[in-house]
Structure formats: C-alpha cells, structure tokens
Design a protein around this motif. Structure first.
Motif, PDB file in Angstrom:
ATOM      1  N   GLY A  37       0.793  -1.223   0.000  1.00  0.00           N
ATOM      2  CA  GLY A  37       0.000   0.000   0.000  1.00  0.00           C
ATOM      3  C   GLY A  37       0.825   1.273   0.000  1.00  0.00           C
ATOM      4  N   LEU A  38       2.073   1.179  -0.399  1.00  0.00           N
ATOM      5  CA  LEU A  38       2.960   2.340  -0.451  1.00  0.00           C
ATOM      6  C   LEU A  38       2.931   2.892  -1.875  1.00  0.00           C
ATOM      7  N   THR A  39       2.077   3.872  -2.097  1.00  0.00           N
ATOM      8  CA  THR A  39       1.816   4.347  -3.450  1.00  0.00           C
ATOM      9  C   THR A  39       2.593   5.605  -3.825  1.00  0.00           C
ATOM     10  N   GLY A  40       3.540   6.000  -2.987  1.00  0.00           N
ATOM     11  CA  GLY A  40       4.356   7.170  -3.309  1.00  0.00           C
ATOM     12  C   GLY A  40       5.220   6.961  -4.534  1.00  0.00           C
ATOM     13  N   ALA A  41       5.768   5.776  -4.701  1.00  0.00           N
ATOM     14  CA  ALA A  41       6.510   5.446  -5.923  1.00  0.00           C
ATOM     15  C   ALA A  41       5.472   5.255  -7.023  1.00  0.00           C
ATOM     16  N   ILE A  77      15.166  -0.865   2.164  1.00  0.00           N
ATOM     17  CA  ILE A  77      14.434  -0.109   1.149  1.00  0.00           C
ATOM     18  C   ILE A  77      13.717   1.053   1.831  1.00  0.00           C
ATOM     19  N   THR A  78      13.861   2.240   1.252  1.00  0.00           N
ATOM     20  CA  THR A  78      13.172   3.414   1.767  1.00  0.00           C
ATOM     21  C   THR A  78      12.349   4.020   0.642  1.00  0.00           C
ATOM     22  N   THR A  79      11.083   4.265   0.932  1.00  0.00           N
ATOM     23  CA  THR A  79      10.191   4.931  -0.013  1.00  0.00           C
ATOM     24  C   THR A  79       9.955   6.358   0.466  1.00  0.00           C
ATOM     25  N   ILE A  80       9.267   7.136  -0.333  1.00  0.00           N
ATOM     26  CA  ILE A  80       8.947   8.511   0.061  1.00  0.00           C
ATOM     27  C   ILE A  80       8.187   8.528   1.388  1.00  0.00           C
ATOM     28  N   GLU A  81       7.349   7.525   1.614  1.00  0.00           N
ATOM     29  CA  GLU A  81       6.605   7.455   2.875  1.00  0.00           C
ATOM     30  C   GLU A  81       7.552   7.289   4.063  1.00  0.00           C
ATOM     31  N   GLY A  82       8.681   6.637   3.837  1.00  0.00           N
ATOM     32  CA  GLY A  82       9.645   6.393   4.902  1.00  0.00           C
ATOM     33  C   GLY A  82      10.452   7.613   5.296  1.00  0.00           C
ATOM     34  N   LEU A  83      10.418   8.656   4.476  1.00  0.00           N
ATOM     35  CA  LEU A  83      11.151   9.874   4.832  1.00  0.00           C
ATOM     36  C   LEU A  83      10.419  10.684   5.891  1.00  0.00           C
ATOM     37  N   GLY A  84       9.130  10.475   6.036  1.00  0.00           N
ATOM     38  CA  GLY A  84       8.380  11.116   7.109  1.00  0.00           C
ATOM     39  C   GLY A  84       7.936  12.544   6.854  1.00  0.00           C
ATOM     40  N   GLY A  85       8.246  13.106   5.714  1.00  0.00           N
ATOM     41  CA  GLY A  85       7.742  14.438   5.386  1.00  0.00           C
ATOM     42  C   GLY A  85       8.529  15.599   5.935  1.00  0.00           C
ATOM     43  N   ASP A  86       9.626  15.345   6.638  1.00  0.00           N
ATOM     44  CA  ASP A  86      10.329  16.479   7.237  1.00  0.00           C
ATOM     45  C   ASP A  86      11.823  16.501   6.963  1.00  0.00           C
ATOM     46  N   THR A  87      12.241  15.917   5.859  1.00  0.00           N
ATOM     47  CA  THR A  87      13.664  15.964   5.521  1.00  0.00           C
ATOM     48  C   THR A  87      13.990  17.330   4.919  1.00  0.00           C
ATOM     49  N   PRO A  88      15.244  17.717   4.944  1.00  0.00           N
ATOM     50  CA  PRO A  88      15.607  19.010   4.354  1.00  0.00           C
ATOM     51  C   PRO A  88      15.192  19.141   2.890  1.00  0.00           C
ATOM     52  N   ILE A  89      15.329  18.085   2.099  1.00  0.00           N
ATOM     53  CA  ILE A  89      14.981  18.211   0.683  1.00  0.00           C
ATOM     54  C   ILE A  89      13.469  18.335   0.492  1.00  0.00           C
ATOM     55  N   GLN A  90      12.689  17.667   1.318  1.00  0.00           N
ATOM     56  CA  GLN A  90      11.237  17.821   1.207  1.00  0.00           C
ATOM     57  C   GLN A  90      10.829  19.258   1.540  1.00  0.00           C
ATOM     58  N   LYS A  91      11.416  19.819   2.581  1.00  0.00           N
ATOM     59  CA  LYS A  91      11.133  21.208   2.943  1.00  0.00           C
ATOM     60  C   LYS A  91      11.567  22.154   1.825  1.00  0.00           C
ATOM     61  N   ALA A  92      12.725  21.862   1.217  1.00  0.00           N
ATOM     62  CA  ALA A  92      13.227  22.706   0.132  1.00  0.00           C
ATOM     63  C   ALA A  92      12.315  22.648  -1.084  1.00  0.00           C
ATOM     64  N   PHE A  93      11.765  21.483  -1.411  1.00  0.00           N
ATOM     65  CA  PHE A  93      10.838  21.377  -2.535  1.00  0.00           C
ATOM     66  C   PHE A  93       9.612  22.266  -2.303  1.00  0.00           C
ATOM     67  N   LEU A  94       9.137  22.318  -1.077  1.00  0.00           N
ATOM     68  CA  LEU A  94       7.995  23.186  -0.766  1.00  0.00           C
ATOM     69  C   LEU A  94       8.378  24.663  -0.846  1.00  0.00           C
ATOM     70  N   GLU A  95       9.499  25.002  -0.223  1.00  0.00           N
ATOM     71  CA  GLU A  95       9.926  26.402  -0.187  1.00  0.00           C
ATOM     72  C   GLU A  95      10.255  26.952  -1.571  1.00  0.00           C
ATOM     73  N   LYS A  96      10.796  26.130  -2.441  1.00  0.00           N
ATOM     74  CA  LYS A  96      11.221  26.572  -3.775  1.00  0.00           C
ATOM     75  C   LYS A  96      10.172  26.282  -4.849  1.00  0.00           C
ATOM     76  N   PHE A  97       9.007  25.779  -4.445  1.00  0.00           N
ATOM     77  CA  PHE A  97       7.927  25.444  -5.387  1.00  0.00           C
ATOM     78  C   PHE A  97       8.434  24.509  -6.486  1.00  0.00           C
ATOM     79  N   ALA A  98       9.148  23.474  -6.086  1.00  0.00           N
ATOM     80  CA  ALA A  98       9.804  22.555  -7.028  1.00  0.00           C
ATOM     81  C   ALA A  98       8.885  21.408  -7.434  1.00  0.00           C
ATOM     82  N   MET A 110      13.411  11.494  -3.771  1.00  0.00           N
ATOM     83  CA  MET A 110      14.245  10.350  -3.387  1.00  0.00           C
ATOM     84  C   MET A 110      15.650  10.466  -3.991  1.00  0.00           C
ATOM     85  N   VAL A 111      15.740  10.871  -5.250  1.00  0.00           N
ATOM     86  CA  VAL A 111      17.054  11.061  -5.886  1.00  0.00           C
ATOM     87  C   VAL A 111      17.823  12.165  -5.169  1.00  0.00           C
ATOM     88  N   CYS A 112      17.158  13.277  -4.901  1.00  0.00           N
ATOM     89  CA  CYS A 112      17.823  14.407  -4.264  1.00  0.00           C
ATOM     90  C   CYS A 112      18.218  14.103  -2.824  1.00  0.00           C
TER      91      CYS A 112
END
Length: 156
Positions: A37-41, A77-98, A110-112
């Motif tokens: 049920g991990l549909t982030g990928a 194995i780590t999916t986007i769900e495993g990052l928990g929503g608070d990694t620096p790159i996730q925050k940067a994607f929001l702040e930079k409208f990426a 995940m690549v970044c």
C-alpha cells in the motif's frame, strides 16, 4: 496463471519487516504499491526512463520498476513514505515550489535525498548528472535545482 511460481519473501521497507507473497517476475514497484500500500513510488513509464518510481535501496536511488522484488530481500528499502515528510529536501521542494502536478515529485525527492547524503559537497556537474535520471513534464527544472542547491550549497 498456471505455472506461475509464488513464494514468500521478507522485505525491509521503511524500517519495518514485511512478509510478502511474490512471483519471480514481480517488480519491487508492484509489490510496494499493491501489497504494502505504499503508493508514493509512481508507475510512470515502467521501463526505467522517467524515474517516478525511484526508491532508495541500501542508500542508492533505484528505479523500482526495473528491480525485481526478490532482489530486495537482503536490502534496506526506503520509499517517500519512509522519509516522514520532514527531511531538508522535502522542505526545500515546498519552499522553492519545485513541483507542479506532483506525479514526479516523490521520485525526484528520493534522488535528491540520496544525492545530499552521498555527495553533500556536489558541484553543478554532479547535481545535473543525478537529476538526469528523472523526468518532469510540467515544471521547469530551475525550481528543482534551486531546492537541491538550498540543501547542497555551492562550493566556494
């Protein structure tokens, strides 16, 4: 399907052990989405070109549509769900409208994320090389690069 061989496997995904029933031809992408049920990928091209299905396997970004689930049995194995929503790159994607539609965003994150851990002093050439593994059809790569740059500052 007659003649299909199914077997039990254990996958370590996002810090938890999961027992799954797989066929020898099942991709990691399908098992993650359909059994766990991990549909982030995302299932984009399903031939390794777009990167929407990228996950991290033993620290490296992997296109889960190209990896057989059986190959992941001894891996972390780590999916986007495993990052928990608070990694620096996730925050940067929001702040930079990426992102725009968001379909490719989990794969890019995940690549970044892996890049930031693998090469925290990456130069422009390395960043460009890593970003080439993923495709976005609706936003400019400038915002994605700005997000990466905010996490991996330029060398002086």
């Amino acid at each position: 399907m007659s003649g299909t061989v199914r077997g039990e496997a254990e996958l370590r995904v996002n810090g938890k052990r999961h027992n799954v029933t797989i066929r020898s031809a099942d991709t990691l992408l399908r098992v993650l989405r359909e059994q766990l049920g991990l549909t982030g990928a995302k299932a984009g091209c399903e031939n390794g070109d777009c990167g929407a299905c990228t996950v991290i396997v033993d620290g490296a970004p992997v296109k889960s549509c190209l990896m057989l689930a059986v190959e992941g049995q001894e891996s972390t194995i780590t999916t986007i769900e495993g990052l928990g929503g608070d990694t620096p790159i996730q925050k940067a994607f929001l702040e930079k409208f990426a992102f725009q539609c968001g379909f490719c965003t989990p794969g890019f994150i995940m690549v970044c994320h892996a890049l930031a851990h693998h090469s925290p002093q990456a130069d422009e050439e390395v960043i460009q090389e890593w970003l080439q593994s993923n495709i976005c059809r609706c936003t400019s790569y400038a915002e994605i690069q700005a997000a990466v740059r905010s996490v991996i500052p330029p060398r002086e």
